[in-house]
Design a protein around this motif. Structure first.
Motif, PDB file in Angstrom:
ATOM      1  N   HIS A 191      -5.578 -15.122   1.502  1.00  0.00           N
ATOM      2  CA  HIS A 191      -4.467 -15.534   0.491  1.00  0.00           C
ATOM      3  C   HIS A 191      -4.294 -16.972   0.574  1.00  0.00           C
ATOM      4  CE1 HIS A 191      -0.887 -16.092  -2.309  1.00  0.00           C
ATOM      5  NE2 HIS A 191      -1.251 -14.643  -2.708  1.00  0.00           N
ATOM      6  N   THR A 204       4.634 -12.653  -0.012  1.00  0.00           N
ATOM      7  CA  THR A 204       3.451 -12.553  -0.754  1.00  0.00           C
ATOM      8  C   THR A 204       2.148 -12.420  -0.238  1.00  0.00           C
ATOM      9  OG1 THR A 204       4.778 -14.084  -2.552  1.00  0.00           O
ATOM     10  CG2 THR A 204       2.308 -14.128  -2.725  1.00  0.00           C
ATOM     11  N   ASP A 246      -8.524  -9.968   4.915  1.00  0.00           N
ATOM     12  CA  ASP A 246      -8.038 -10.264   3.587  1.00  0.00           C
ATOM     13  C   ASP A 246      -7.408 -11.572   3.570  1.00  0.00           C
ATOM     14  OD1 ASP A 246      -8.840  -7.860   2.415  1.00  0.00           O
ATOM     15  OD2 ASP A 246      -6.855  -7.115   2.019  1.00  0.00           O
ATOM     16  N   SER A 251      -0.127  -9.044  -0.165  1.00  0.00           N
ATOM     17  CA  SER A 251      -1.463  -9.176  -0.841  1.00  0.00           C
ATOM     18  C   SER A 251      -2.768  -8.951  -0.011  1.00  0.00           C
ATOM     19  CB  SER A 251      -1.783 -10.828  -1.337  1.00  0.00           C
ATOM     20  OG  SER A 251      -0.892 -11.184  -2.444  1.00  0.00           O
ATOM     21  N   CYS A 252      -2.452  -8.740   1.373  1.00  0.00           N
ATOM     22  CA  CYS A 252      -3.244  -8.766   2.397  1.00  0.00           C
ATOM     23  C   CYS A 252      -3.336  -7.113   2.749  1.00  0.00           C
ATOM     24  CB  CYS A 252      -3.215  -9.401   3.447  1.00  0.00           C
ATOM     25  SG  CYS A 252      -3.424 -11.223   3.215  1.00  0.00           S
ATOM     26  N   LYS A 253      -4.379  -6.154   2.178  1.00  0.00           N
ATOM     27  CA  LYS A 253      -4.413  -4.960   2.262  1.00  0.00           C
ATOM     28  C   LYS A 253      -5.078  -4.587   3.796  1.00  0.00           C
ATOM     29  CE  LYS A 253      -2.446  -4.222  -1.435  1.00  0.00           C
ATOM     30  NZ  LYS A 253      -0.940  -3.969  -1.368  1.00  0.00           N
TER      31      LYS A 253
END
Length: 261
Positions: free
Chosen positions: A70, A57, A68, A61-63
């Motif tokens: 989460h 996950t 980034d 979610s971390c481009k």
């Protein structure tokens, strides 16, 4: 933080005790040692699944692999802390009951029995303590707000654990000659190599792709403590992978009649 710590501190021991009691009902002929071993492996599988899902996950979610964020990259650490503490104690229980069955156990919870456990399981205990004492402060404080992607990558290292646990369960159930055990053995080798060995070059490559740097230059451009932490993590993985390969070669290189010995 405190709520997560409290919930995890209750969840893992509670699940362990529940498994033992259910096994006492489902398999009344089993010894306490067998119930403890299987229960510990089931709880380990649950935690590994949770960690892997959390890691995937975070990664997806971390481009931007550096900046980034989460929330799971921070919050799941507070699940790992009580789990690692719980797991050290369960490893001690397994060690003591195995020794008791062999007739060589010291008094339970005595200094001699703890010392015997630490000597036999020193690598695994060191691994757990390294996560608790070194990696937890790094991931929660010293890295600041950077690198959630890499924390997620470390979580996915647990992908191989359910297959390792299943292999031990099948051996415990005397199912080492089944097709399931053979297929599971292959899955152990593949997942362990991908998620505990190749994972580290992948993280260096991901950073290099993000900042436009050749992969071979990454170790010289990132902080020294990152390289030290990665080296400390991958070293035992290489050792364990070597043991897994040797065991697989012995297991599948012998006739079926010899595998149950």
């Amino acid at each position: 933080m405190w709520r997560t710590l409290a919930l995890a501190s209750a969840f893992f021991p509670g699940l362990f005790v529940l498994c033992i009691r259910l096994l006492r009902w489902a398999a009344p002929g089993w010894s306490l040692k067998d119930r403890i071993l299987l229960s510990g492996r089931l709880v380990s599988t649950v935690q590994a699944t949770m960690a892997t899902v959390s890691g995937i996950t975070v990664i997806l979610s971390c481009k931007n692999v550096v900046y980034d964020r989460h929330w799971l990259a921070v919050e799941y650490i507070w699940v790992l802390v009580p789990y690692m503490t719980y797991d050290i104690y369960v490893m001690y229980l397994c060690h003591w009951h195995k020794s008791l069955e062999k007739g060589i156990a010291e008094k339970k919870h005595s200094l001699a029995s703890v010392w015997s456990f630490l000597l036999q399981e020193r690598l695994m205990v060191t691994h757990h303590l390294f996560i608790l004492i070194v990696l937890t402060p790094i991931t929660q404080h010293f890295r600041g707000e950077l690198g959630d992607f890499f924390v997620g990558c470390i979580f996915t290292a647990e992908l191989s654990t359910p297959f390792v646990s299943l292999g031990k369960i099948l051996m415990q159930l005397k199912m080492q000659d089944t097709l399931l055990h053979k297929v599971n053995g292959i899955l152990i080798l593949v997942t362990f190599f991908l998620c505990r060995i190749l994972l580290f070059p992948f993280m260096y490559a991901a950073y290099g792709w993000q900042v436009g740097m050749p992969v071979y230059m990454v170790p010289f451009r990132i902080p020294l403590h990152c390289n030290i932490a990665n080296a400390s993590l991958i070293a035992p993985q290489i050792y364990w992978f070597r043991l897994i390969c040797r065991k697989a070669a012995r297991l599948y290189g012998r006739p079926p009649a010899d595998r149950s010995r």
